[in-house]
Design an enzyme around this catalytic site. Structure first.
Site, PDB file in Angstrom:
ATOM      1  N   ASP A 287       0.830  -1.202   0.000  1.00 31.94           N
ATOM      2  CA  ASP A 287       0.000   0.000   0.000  1.00 31.94           C
ATOM      3  C   ASP A 287       0.870   1.260   0.000  1.00 31.94           C
ATOM      4  O   ASP A 287       1.875   1.339   0.711  1.00 31.94           O
ATOM      5  CB  ASP A 287      -0.898  -0.032   1.249  1.00 31.94           C
TER       6      ASP A 287
ATOM      7  N   GLU B  70       1.814  -0.219  -4.930  1.00 28.39           N
ATOM      8  CA  GLU B  70       0.855   0.830  -5.274  1.00 28.39           C
ATOM      9  C   GLU B  70       1.617   2.144  -5.392  1.00 28.39           C
ATOM     10  O   GLU B  70       2.159   2.657  -4.419  1.00 28.39           O
ATOM     11  CB  GLU B  70      -0.231   0.970  -4.212  1.00 28.39           C
TER      12      GLU B  70
END
Length: 540
Positions: free
Chosen positions: A200, A268
Site C-alpha cells: 500500500d 501501489e
C-alpha cells in the site's frame, strides 16, 4: 529460464468485506472467500489479492492496522486464513495479501507507546515535530483526505504526521527498528505460505528529512479535492524509498526457488510513468510490479491509448515486466468509467496487452458504481469532502452471486447496498448466458491461458485509425491480432498481407462478421482476437 508464475498469471483483487458473508453479519469474511474458490478457478484467474484482513478499528476499513500478524475477528481467525491458504493452493491459486507499511492505527500498541511521552522508547517510530513559530503545524502538508496532515497532541506538546486520517499516523521509515519490525511482518506471512504482497502507498513511505513546505499546484481546481492544492514534492517519492523497495524485494526473493520469483511484490504507486519506472530498481531490483494505473484515466480513444501503451513499453527497463490495471477499490469501476458496451472492449484490452493484468472483483459481471444515499455513506473520504465524487463506497459494494435474498451475499443486511440490477446481473444468471460479460471474461482468460502469444508474447502496434486500435501479439510462430472498436460506428479494418487468411478466435459481438478479403468488419463497440496463419520462413 522458466518465467515466474506472475508473468503469465492474472491477479484478481478481492475486497473481503464485500465478497461473501458466511457468519450472517452482513460483512464478507475469509470463510466466504474459501467458499468461492471454485468460482475463481472456473473464472480462470491464477492468484487472489485480498485487501487488508488485519485487526483494525475499521476507521478506514482495514487500512488502519492494530496488529500486522493476526486476523480481524470480523473476517475470522489465523486458523481460518491458514485453511483458506491451503484450499487455494490445492486449487493452484496463489494468495497475495495487502501490506500496509506506511502507517498504523492510532490504537496500535506501537503508537500508544509512542504517544505516551516524549521519552518513550517508540517515540521516534512515528513522525513527531514541534509546532511552527506561530504555534501551528510544522509545515503546509495536506492529508490525502483533506485538511492538515499534522495532528496536535496536547499531552506531549508536539504534532504527529498522518498522510491520511488522523487515526492513521505515519511510521518513521528512517528508523532502523521500524524497518526491522516491518520486515519481520513480511517474513511472518511468507513463512505461513503467502505468495506475495500488494504494498500500500509505497511511494509515500519516506518523507523529506527536513520537512520543507510543498509548493502550490498551479493546475489545482477545487473539484479535485484539497490534497491536490499542493504538489506532494517533499511528502512522497523520496529517493531513499528505493532502498526500502530493494530490501523488501530481497526478502521476497529469499523465499523463491533458484531466483525464479515464486513470491511477488506489487507496489501501489500513483506517479507519472517515468517516475513509476524507478520502482523496478536500478542497481538492485525493486518491486516486481509497480502498479500501472494509466488505463483508468486515459481518454478512451485509439490514439491516446496507443500513445500510452507504446510510451509505457518504451520506458520499461530491460528486465521489467509490464502490468495493467482497469479498476480497484479506490477508483471508479470500468463499466461506470467507460459504459457497459465499452466495458466488454476494455476486458479484451486488459487481457490481451503484454503484461500481468489485475482484475477487480465484480468487473467480470460489468458491475457499475452504486449510488449511495448520504445517510448510508461509510467511506471517510466521502464524509470529509462530500459531493466531489471522491468517495469509494460506490465501487466497494457486495458481490451479487444469485437471485436469492441479498443476491446470495448474506442473509443479513449487507454493509453497503447491492447494485440495483442484482436480480439479473449476478454470477448464477450470467453464467448461463452465452453472451454475458462474465462468459466473455471466461473465454478471454481461457484463451490467454492457451496462447503463449497472449500470456508472455511480444507486442507490436499495427493500426491506429479512426476509432480502431489494433495490435499483434506473437510468440515463436504463434501470431494473434487484437482489434478494438472504441466507438459506436462500424469500421472496416484491412489486415496486413501476412494475416489475410486469419480466423476469428473471439469477438465481443453476438454476430461477428467473418474475415473476408483480408479485412474484418468491426461492429460498433466490438473487439476481436484473430489467429494469423504464418510460417517462420515468411517475413513480417
Amino acid at each position: 529460464m522458466t518465467e515466474p508464475w506472475w508473468q503469465a498469471g492474472v491477479i484478481y483483487q478481492i475486497y473481503p468485506r464485500s465478497f461473501q458473508d458466511t457468519n450472517n453479519d452482513g460483512i464478507g469474511d475469509l470463510g466466504g472467500i474459501e467458499r468461492r474458490l471454485d468460482y475463481l478457478v472456473s473464472l480462470g484467474v491464477d492468484a487472489i489479492w485480498i485487501s487488508p484482513i488485519y485487526p483494525s478499528p475499521m476507521v478506514d476499513f482495514g487500512y488502519d492496522v492494530t496488529d500486522y500478524c493476526d486476523v480481524d475477528r470480523r473476517f475470522g481467525t489465523l486458523a481460518d486464513f491458514d485453511g483458506l491458504l491451503m484450499q487455494a493452493h490445492r486449487r493452484r491459486l496463489k494468495v497475495l495479501l495487502d501490506f500496509v507499511p506506511n502507517h498504523t492505527s492510532d490504537r496500535h500498541p506501537w503508537f500508544v507507546e509512542s504517544r505516551a511521552a516524549r521519552a518513550s522508547q517508540k517515540r521516534s517510530w512515528y513522525i513527531w515535530r514541534d509546532p511552527a513559530a506561530d504555534g501551528g503545524p510544522p509545515n503546509n502538508w495536506i492529508s490525502d483526505f483533506g485538511g492538515s496532515a499534522w495532528e496536535w497532541d496536547r499531552t506531549t506538546g508536539q504534532y504527529y504526521y498522518h498522510a491520511f486520517l488522523k487515526e492513521q499516523p505515519d511510521l518513521n521509515w528512517r528508523h532502523p527498528d521500524v524497518q526491522a519490525a516491518m520486515y519481520d511482518v513480511m517474513r511472518f506471512w511468507f513463512d505461513r505460505g503467502v505468495d506475495g504482497f500488494r504494498i500500500d502507498v509505497l511511494w509515500h513511505m519516506l518523507k523529506a528529512a527536513d520537512f520543507p513546505d510543498n509548493p502550490p499546484n498551479p493546475a489545482y481546481r477545487p473539484e479535485m479535492g484539497e490534497m491536490h492544492r499542493l504538489l506532494q514534492l517533499h511528502s512522497t517519492d523520496q529517493p531513499e524509498v528505493h532502498r526500502i523497495a530493494t530490501e523488501m524485494r530481497e526478502i521476497a526473493d529469499s523465499y523463491g526457488a533458484m531466483g525464479q520469483g515464486k513470491r511477488v511484490l506489487l507496489g501501489e504507486i500513483y506517479l507519472p510513468v517515468d517516475r513509476l519506472m524507478r520502482y523496478y530498481g536500478s542497481e538492485r531490483p525493486g518491486v516486481h510490479l509497480p502498479l500501472n494505473f494509466q488505463l483508468i484515466d486515459t481518454p478512451w480513444e485509439a490514439r491516446a491509448l496507443a500513445t500510452l501503451i507504446t510510451n509505457y513499453e518504451s520506458l520499461l527497463p530491460l528486465d521489467g515486466w509490464p502490468n495493467w490495471v482497469l479498476g480497484n477499490h479506490d477508483r471508479p469501476r470500468v463499466a461506470a468509467n467507460r459504459g457497459h458496451a465499452q466495458a466488454r472492449v476494455a476486458a479484451v484490452l486488459l487481457l490481451t496487452l503484454r503484461g500481468t493484468p489485475t482484475l477487480y472483483y465484480g468487473d467480470e459481471l460489468g458491475l457499475s458504481d452504486v449510488a449511495i444515499e448520504p445517510s448510508k455513506v461509510r467511506d471517510p473520504r466521502e464524509l470529509r469532502e462530500p459531493g466531489l465524487g471522491l468517495g469509494r463506497d460506490p465501487m466497494r459494494t457486495p458481490m451479487p452471486w444469485d437471485a436469492s435474498e441479498n443476491a446470495g451475499f448474506t442473509t443479513a443486511k449487507p454493509w453497503l447496498p447491492l447494485n440495483a440490477d442484482w436480480p439479473t446481473r449476478n454470477v448464477a444468471r450470467m453464467t448461463e448466458e452465452s453472451q454475458s460479460i462474465l462468459t466473455l471474461y471466461r473465454r478471454l482468460l481461457a484463451l490467454r491461458r492457451d496462447c503463449l502469444a497472449l500470456s508472455i508474447g511480444d507486442f507490436v502496434l499495427l493500426n491506429v485509425e479512426d476509432e480502431i486500435l489494433a495490435y499483434e501479439r506473437r510468440y515463436d510462430a504463434e501470431r494473434l491480432i487484437v482489434a478494438l472498436n472504441l466507438g459506436g460506428q462500424p469500421h472496416r479494418l484491412q489486415l496486413p498481407d501476412w494475416a489475410r487468411d486469419s480466423r476469428l478466435l473471439l469477438s465481443t459481438a453476438q454476430d461477428p462478421a467473418p474475415v473476408e478479403g483480408g479485412a474484418v468488419l468491426l461492429r460498433s463497440n466490438e473487439a476481436v482476437v484473430l489467429k494469423a496463419w504464418w510460417h517462420k520462413t515468411e517475413k513480417g
